[in-house]
Design a protein around this motif. Structure first.
Motif, mmCIF file in Angstrom:
data_model
loop_
_atom_site.group_PDB
_atom_site.id
_atom_site.type_symbol
_atom_site.label_atom_id
_atom_site.label_comp_id
_atom_site.label_asym_id
_atom_site.label_seq_id
_atom_site.Cartn_x
_atom_site.Cartn_y
_atom_site.Cartn_z
ATOM 1 N N UNK A 165 0.728 -1.219 -0.026
ATOM 2 C CA UNK A 165 0.135 -0.044 -0.026
ATOM 3 C C UNK A 165 1.020 1.156 0.024
ATOM 4 N N UNK A 166 0.022 2.419 0.146
ATOM 5 C CA UNK A 166 0.867 3.647 0.191
ATOM 6 C C UNK A 166 0.343 4.474 1.382
ATOM 7 N N UNK A 167 1.441 5.293 1.841
ATOM 8 C CA UNK A 167 1.057 6.137 2.960
ATOM 9 C C UNK A 167 1.780 7.851 2.567
ATOM 10 N N UNK A 168 1.077 8.877 3.076
ATOM 11 C CA UNK A 168 1.575 10.003 2.981
ATOM 12 C C UNK A 168 1.694 10.776 4.230
ATOM 13 N N UNK A 169 2.933 11.197 4.256
ATOM 14 C CA UNK A 169 3.583 11.897 5.502
ATOM 15 C C UNK A 169 3.592 13.590 5.014
ATOM 16 N N UNK A 170 2.912 14.351 5.674
ATOM 17 C CA UNK A 170 3.211 15.954 5.133
ATOM 18 C C UNK A 170 3.332 16.657 6.342
ATOM 19 N N UNK A 171 2.867 17.722 6.336
ATOM 20 C CA UNK A 171 3.213 18.748 7.424
ATOM 21 C C UNK A 171 4.745 19.243 7.536
ATOM 22 N N UNK A 172 5.069 19.763 6.451
ATOM 23 C CA UNK A 172 6.815 19.881 6.437
ATOM 24 C C UNK A 172 7.111 20.796 7.705
ATOM 25 N N UNK A 173 6.513 21.797 8.063
ATOM 26 C CA UNK A 173 6.905 22.463 9.060
ATOM 27 C C UNK A 173 7.107 21.645 10.534
ATOM 28 N N UNK A 174 6.634 20.554 10.307
ATOM 29 C CA UNK A 174 6.698 19.560 11.610
ATOM 30 C C UNK A 174 7.686 18.434 11.363
ATOM 31 N N UNK A 175 8.402 18.555 10.201
ATOM 32 C CA UNK A 175 9.744 17.800 10.196
ATOM 33 C C UNK A 175 11.051 18.415 10.356
ATOM 34 N N UNK A 227 9.865 2.865 7.218
ATOM 35 C CA UNK A 227 10.083 2.537 5.810
ATOM 36 C C UNK A 227 10.722 3.638 5.068
ATOM 37 N N UNK A 228 11.450 3.204 3.970
ATOM 38 C CA UNK A 228 12.003 3.981 3.141
ATOM 39 C C UNK A 228 10.967 5.160 2.509
ATOM 40 N N UNK A 229 11.591 6.197 2.030
ATOM 41 C CA UNK A 229 10.819 7.168 1.205
ATOM 42 C C UNK A 229 10.955 6.952 0.006
ATOM 43 N N UNK A 230 10.084 6.456 -0.853
ATOM 44 C CA UNK A 230 10.099 6.386 -2.280
ATOM 45 C C UNK A 230 9.708 7.663 -2.993
ATOM 46 N N UNK A 231 9.145 8.478 -2.526
ATOM 47 C CA UNK A 231 8.908 9.912 -3.487
ATOM 48 C C UNK A 231 8.584 10.763 -2.599
ATOM 49 N N UNK A 232 8.853 12.047 -2.938
ATOM 50 C CA UNK A 232 8.839 13.554 -2.346
ATOM 51 C C UNK A 232 8.002 14.463 -3.422
ATOM 52 N N UNK A 233 6.710 14.800 -3.073
ATOM 53 C CA UNK A 233 5.535 15.555 -3.777
ATOM 54 C C UNK A 233 5.521 16.817 -3.256
ATOM 55 N N UNK A 234 5.337 17.885 -4.191
ATOM 56 C CA UNK A 234 4.969 19.031 -3.729
ATOM 57 C C UNK A 234 3.386 19.454 -3.888
ATOM 58 N N UNK A 235 2.855 20.065 -3.052
ATOM 59 C CA UNK A 235 1.539 20.343 -3.376
ATOM 60 C C UNK A 235 1.148 21.224 -4.679
ATOM 61 N N UNK A 284 6.064 4.910 1.204
ATOM 62 C CA UNK A 284 6.210 6.136 2.043
ATOM 63 C C UNK A 284 6.400 7.337 1.145
ATOM 64 N N UNK A 285 5.443 8.230 0.893
ATOM 65 C CA UNK A 285 5.556 9.474 0.226
ATOM 66 C C UNK A 285 5.302 10.538 1.105
ATOM 67 N N UNK A 286 6.450 11.521 0.881
ATOM 68 C CA UNK A 286 6.325 12.682 1.392
ATOM 69 C C UNK A 286 5.677 14.010 0.601
ATOM 70 N N UNK A 287 4.784 14.463 1.316
ATOM 71 C CA UNK A 287 3.923 15.714 0.596
ATOM 72 C C UNK A 287 4.143 17.013 1.173
#
Length: 550
Positions: free
Chosen positions: A343-353, A421-429, A438-441
């Motif tokens: 499956x896929x998951x999305x971690x966002x909220x960049x100010x909280x990274x 898990x590994x970060x497979x992609x980094x997305x911009x809004x 794991x996708x970063x948004x």
């Protein structure tokens, strides 16, 4: 509760209080004994060594602050004696040595979902009515007024019953405030009773304040966001209202839809008010077209689907000092299980990274993603600083009161939502998820703006942790609320679905809680459980007008 304190990482020089600890109380942790110099409320931290001015505060094994004065061993850290600080970071990836969890009990699990022609699967089946520009908000509201109750989607709620009782008391000359009407015992009609279209979960009428008058980039981004909702697996079809002259052009929306789904074939009606003429004719046409689309969309039914069709958004709001040690790592484990199952998951909220950049960069599967993540973080923070702020100003008064006294402390705990898990992609809004894993948004930390963006990116379930309580929901995706502590769960059960406070109390491990949450997710995805945000019609929708929002 088995223990009074917790050390999160062996390198930490603070302990987390799991209960209220009084000044002068003696606390033993392993071989060490600490005499508390002041009161330390639950969720807050105290030092394990004497610190001098300038010394760093370490939590989760990383720098989360710096002492602004000498701090005696056993003292509570606060905004008065430490400030936000983080370690320097640089772009980096390293060979992935992630050990995936055992998913033998999960890999063949299925849920009952709505299959779309592009291969995606919805956890719900909604019709969408959206405006291209704020000028159409009134027409959207008129459609809502005309359709919801008549089609069986607007039940008489208990608050209407309360108002009715108060009205009767007032008209009869009684002291209406003297009557104690308990809201919990008032009847509420079944919101599924009388639905004309049994396979349509609802019609969602969205409004917003964008589409014209701003910069063209804002208008184009809005088109991308709306396209994300129109092509979303939880959406059966859509009616789009355009004034006709706005910056957010129909051709841009159509291009964004094609970008996300080249073979898009859902029912879609785009109406232009200036071309139609009279407002009454325009609304009538929109209602007729929508009714036709509903009849078509009602033909689809739930069918079995592998859980690798789930895309879970990971969100937090109203966080507290327990969020990073209970609810967040619990859904992080849920995330790791789902990723392992495909499956896929999305971690966002960049100010909280902020403060965990190095760790996340090293989890990226390639240099390109690491570079993109670093660029987005630096650019975003610089924009905030140019406006006189910065990521360091992210914690809210409620966060600080409940133990998250620097952004780095908040971020270190918030990042646990993404598991390991590994970060497979980094997305911009407002980009869409296209890779399993794991996708970063890039989104703000703002609860609703971030949740709105995660759903546009494809999240068909959102896991939302909270330590203080927040009602946040979404129009088309179930938002499952998970409390970091049992006190909150007991106090706000009308908005909280799952309690992760069991971890704090020693009743459950992080892994056990994570598996319990995934089991709940599958039931929600199948339509067997209606979450609180859906019951409460908490249809929060706020597009991010790209700028400084923490």
């Amino acid at each position: 509760m088995k223990h009074s304190v917790l050390k999160i990482h062996p390198a930490d020089n603070v302990l987390v209080a799991l209960r209220d600890i009084k000044q002068g109380e003696t606390i033993q942790f392993k071989e060490d004994v600490f005499l508390l110099k002041n009161d330390v409320p639950a969720k807050h931290k105290f030092t394990t060594t004497n610190l001098q001015k300038g010394d760093v505060i370490t939590m989760y094994g990383i720098t989360v602050g710096k002492a602004v004065q000498d701090i005696e061993r056993g003292s509570r850290i606060s905004t008065e004696n430490i400030v936000h600080a983080t370690d320097a970071f640089h772009q980096s990836t390293k060979k992935n040595n992630w050990v995936a969890p055992d998913v033998s009990n999960w890999q063949h699990k299925t849920f009952m979902g709505y299959h779309r022609s592009n291969g995606s699967v919805g956890t719900a089946n909604y019709w969408l009515v959206v405006p291209m520009v704020f000028c159409e908000n009134r027409n959207v509201e008129k459609m809502k007024e005309a359709m919801l109750e008549e089609l069986g989607y607007k039940a008489k709620g208990k608050y209407s019953s309360l108002t009715h009782k108060l009205k009767k008391a007032y008209v009869s000359g009684k002291d209406f405030l003297a009557d104690d009407f308990n809201i919990d015992v008032l009847e509420e009609e079944d919101d599924d009773a009388g639905k004309l279209f049994s396979n349509i979960d609802g019609i969602k009428f969205l409004t917003h304040t964008l589409g014209c008058g701003g910069i063209r980039q804002d208008a184009n981004t809005l088109c991308g966001l709306l396209a994300g909702y129109i092509t979303h697996p939880n959406v059966a079809g859509a009616t789009v209202l355009s004034l006709g002259c706005q910056n957010a052009e129909v051709k841009t929306l159509e291009a964004e839809i094609a970008k996300r789904d080249a073979g898009f074939n859902k029912p879609l009606f785009i109406l232009d008010q200036q071309q139609t003429g009279k407002g009454s004719d325009f609304i009538s046409l929109a209602i007729k077209q929508t009714f036709r689309g509903l009849a078509e969309a009602n033909k689809i039914t739930r069918q079995p689907a592998s859980i690798n069709k789930l895309i879970i958004g990971l969100e937090c709001g109203g966080s507290d000092g327990f969020s990073g040690i209970s609810a967040n790592p619990a859904i992080g484990y849920t995330s790791d299980i789902l990723v392992t199952c495909g499956g896929a998951v999305i971690l966002s909220e960049f100010p909280e990274l902020c403060g965990v950049e190095q760790e996340i960069s090293e989890r990226c599967t390639d240099e390109k993603n690491a570079e993109r993540f670093m660029h987005l973080m630096k650019t975003y923070n610089q924009l905030a600083e140019n406006a006189g702020s910065g990521f360091y100003m992210n914690p809210s008064p409620g966060n600080i009161k409940d133990g998250l006294i620097t952004d780095a402390i908040k971020s270190a705990g918030a990042s646990k939502k993404g598991g390991s898990s590994p970060v497979v992609d980094v997305l911009d809004y407002p980009q869409k998820v296209n890779k399993q894993g794991l996708n970063l948004l890039c989104t703000p930390g703002n609860d609703v703006e971030s949740t709105t963006a995660e759903v546009a990116a494809g999240a068909n379930i959102v896991l939302f942790t909270t330590g203080l309580g927040t009602p946040t929901g979404n129009p088309v995706t179930p938002v499952i609320k998970i409390s970091s502590n049992t006190k909150l769960y007991n106090r706000m059960q009308d908005i909280i679905d799952i309690n992760a406070g069991t971890i704090i109390e020693g009743e459950e491990t992080i892994e056990e809680a994570g598996e319990r949450i995934l089991d709940y997710v599958i039931k929600v995805a199948s339509g067997d459980i209606k979450v609180c945000a859906v019951k409460n019609e908490q249809d929060d929708f706020i597009p991010w007008k790209r700028g400084v929002s923490l």
